[in-house]
Enzyme design. Structure first.
Site, PDB file in Angstrom:
ATOM      1  N   GLU A   1     -10.323  -3.248   6.429  1.00  0.00           N
ATOM      2  CA  GLU A   1     -11.534  -4.093   7.042  1.00  0.00           C
ATOM      3  C   GLU A   1     -10.713  -4.986   7.687  1.00  0.00           C
ATOM      4  O   GLU A   1     -11.152  -5.215   8.986  1.00  0.00           O
ATOM      5  CB  GLU A   1     -12.213  -4.858   5.980  1.00  0.00           C
TER       6      GLU A   1
ATOM      7  N   MET B   1     -23.432 -13.391   3.136  1.00  0.00           N
ATOM      8  CA  MET B   1     -24.105 -12.630   2.065  1.00  0.00           C
ATOM      9  C   MET B   1     -25.799 -13.148   1.927  1.00  0.00           C
ATOM     10  O   MET B   1     -25.986 -12.706   1.116  1.00  0.00           O
ATOM     11  CB  MET B   1     -23.482 -12.660   0.682  1.00  0.00           C
TER      12      MET B   1
ATOM     13  N   HIS C   1     -19.461  -4.215   7.258  1.00  0.00           N
ATOM     14  CA  HIS C   1     -20.107  -3.783   6.152  1.00  0.00           C
ATOM     15  C   HIS C   1     -19.387  -2.729   5.623  1.00  0.00           C
ATOM     16  O   HIS C   1     -18.920  -2.111   5.887  1.00  0.00           O
ATOM     17  CB  HIS C   1     -21.385  -3.064   6.536  1.00  0.00           C
TER      18      HIS C   1
ATOM     19  N   GLU D   1     -33.006  -5.414  11.725  1.00  0.00           N
ATOM     20  CA  GLU D   1     -32.945  -4.293  10.624  1.00  0.00           C
ATOM     21  C   GLU D   1     -31.606  -4.528   9.630  1.00  0.00           C
ATOM     22  O   GLU D   1     -30.495  -4.515  10.375  1.00  0.00           O
ATOM     23  CB  GLU D   1     -33.253  -2.862  10.942  1.00  0.00           C
TER      24      GLU D   1
ATOM     25  N   SER E   1     -11.544 -13.275   3.586  1.00  0.00           N
ATOM     26  CA  SER E   1     -10.336 -12.655   4.222  1.00  0.00           C
ATOM     27  C   SER E   1     -10.343 -12.156   5.413  1.00  0.00           C
ATOM     28  O   SER E   1      -9.565 -12.081   6.203  1.00  0.00           O
ATOM     29  CB  SER E   1      -9.810 -11.665   3.009  1.00  0.00           C
ATOM     30  N   ASN E   2     -11.697 -11.571   5.592  1.00  0.00           N
ATOM     31  CA  ASN E   2     -11.977 -10.956   6.887  1.00  0.00           C
ATOM     32  C   ASN E   2     -12.005 -11.997   7.855  1.00  0.00           C
ATOM     33  O   ASN E   2     -11.279 -11.650   9.211  1.00  0.00           O
ATOM     34  CB  ASN E   2     -13.302 -10.289   6.977  1.00  0.00           C
TER      35      ASN E   2
ATOM     36  N   ILE F   1     -29.426 -12.530   3.940  1.00  0.00           N
ATOM     37  CA  ILE F   1     -30.127 -11.860   4.692  1.00  0.00           C
ATOM     38  C   ILE F   1     -30.644 -12.620   5.733  1.00  0.00           C
ATOM     39  O   ILE F   1     -31.212 -13.635   5.269  1.00  0.00           O
ATOM     40  CB  ILE F   1     -31.360 -11.078   3.973  1.00  0.00           C
TER      41      ILE F   1
HETATM   42  C1  GAR Z   1     -15.832  -7.602   2.487  1.00  0.00           C
HETATM   43  O1  GAR Z   1     -15.565  -6.554   1.763  1.00  0.00           O
HETATM   44  C2  GAR Z   1     -17.155  -7.315   3.403  1.00  0.00           C
HETATM   45  O2  GAR Z   1     -17.009  -6.151   3.713  1.00  0.00           O
HETATM   46  C3  GAR Z   1     -18.274  -7.637   2.550  1.00  0.00           C
HETATM   47  O3  GAR Z   1     -18.163  -8.528   1.693  1.00  0.00           O
HETATM   48  C4  GAR Z   1     -16.553  -8.924   1.610  1.00  0.00           C
HETATM   49  C5  GAR Z   1     -16.258 -10.328   1.789  1.00  0.00           C
HETATM   50  O4  GAR Z   1     -14.708 -10.168   1.727  1.00  0.00           O
HETATM   51  N1  GAR Z   1     -19.714  -7.707   3.105  1.00  0.00           N
HETATM   52  C6  GAR Z   1     -20.611  -7.311   2.848  1.00  0.00           C
HETATM   53  O5  GAR Z   1     -20.913  -6.587   1.777  1.00  0.00           O
HETATM   54  C7  GAR Z   1     -21.788  -7.757   3.621  1.00  0.00           C
HETATM   55  N2  GAR Z   1     -23.024  -7.105   3.096  1.00  0.00           N
HETATM   56  P1  GAR Z   1     -14.139 -11.727   2.334  1.00  0.00           P
HETATM   57  O6  GAR Z   1     -14.992 -12.833   2.078  1.00  0.00           O
HETATM   58  O7  GAR Z   1     -12.790 -11.636   1.678  1.00  0.00           O
HETATM   59  O8  GAR Z   1     -14.107 -11.302   3.909  1.00  0.00           O
END
Ligand code: GAR
Length: 198
Positions: free
Chosen positions: A175, A91, A110, A144, A14-15, A93
């Site tokens: 977001e 997701m 994040h 990091e 979605s982002n 690292i």
């Molecule tokens: C979002 O909430 C983003 O901030 C988070 O995963 C979700 C992805 O949603 N990211 C993390 O946790 C990164 N460590 P999306 O696939 O619908 O954009």
């Protein structure tokens, strides 16, 4: 010159959709690739529907060999010569060897008010800590994890009846507002902070 943006995802994307939708008209950037470590990621189909090139590099095929996985990621990225790489719910690292190749041109979103709650389960951790506010952060990626210069934050008030799920779903629209706003400035070589919310 128009900046070329590659977006890395792992899930629904979605982002990524919010970023891609924002890169129109006089926006200084355009999406050139959406890539996932999971070939089944729902965001890949959404990107295809939007006419954006996609790629998948299944991390499971590389077992514990992170550098082999990252070498293929790097190769696929270099094929599109991105000026900016956006991690959007990616997701895996990434090692310092990988991120250093993109330092100064890789962003991440994040779901916490960094430097609080690096890593996973950010909403539950904010609730456990009794925080009065929660939020999300867009930052430049450095070696990091979940660290690096902060470019934007959006905040919301935590409600007495919030759960980790309700916080996550109330945060997501923020977001979708924050990341495109930061990307637009970043692509215009403007590193000033973007802030929204409570
Ligand atoms: C979002 O909430 C983003 O901030 C988070 O995963 C979700 C992805 O949603 N990211 C993390 O946790 C990164 N460590 P999306 O696939 O619908 O954009």
């Amino acid at each position: 010159m128009t900046k070329r943006v590659a977006i890395l995802i792992s899930g629904g994307g979605s982002n990524m959709v919010a970023l891609a939708n924002s890169m129109v008209g006089d926006h200084p950037a355009r999406p050139v690739l959406v890539m996932s470590n999971d070939p089944q990621a729902g965001g890949l189909l959404k990107a295809q529907d939007m006419g954006i090139a996609t790629a998948a590099v299944d991390h499971r095929e590389f077992g514990k060999d992170r550098s082999a996985f990252e070498a293929v990621l790097h190769q696929k990225l270099e094929e599109v010569k991105p000026d900016i790489v956006c991690l959007a719910g990616f997701m895996r690292i990434l090692t310092g060897d990988f991120t250093r190749q993109y330092e100064g041109r890789m962003l991440n979103i994040h779901p916490s008010l960094l430097p609080k709650y690096k890593g996973l389960h950010t909403h539950a951790r904010a609730l456990e800590a009794g925080d009065a506010e929660h939020g999300c952060t867009v930052h430049e990626v450095i070696a990091e994890l979940d660290d690096g210069p902060i470019l934007g934050q959006a905040r919301l008030d935590v409600r007495a009846d919030d759960t980790a799920d309700s916080l996550a779903s109330r945060l997501l629209p923020l977001e979708h507002k924050l990341y495109p706003a930061v990307l637009r400035r970043y692509a215009s070589d403007d590193r000033s902070m973007v802030t929204f919310g409570a």
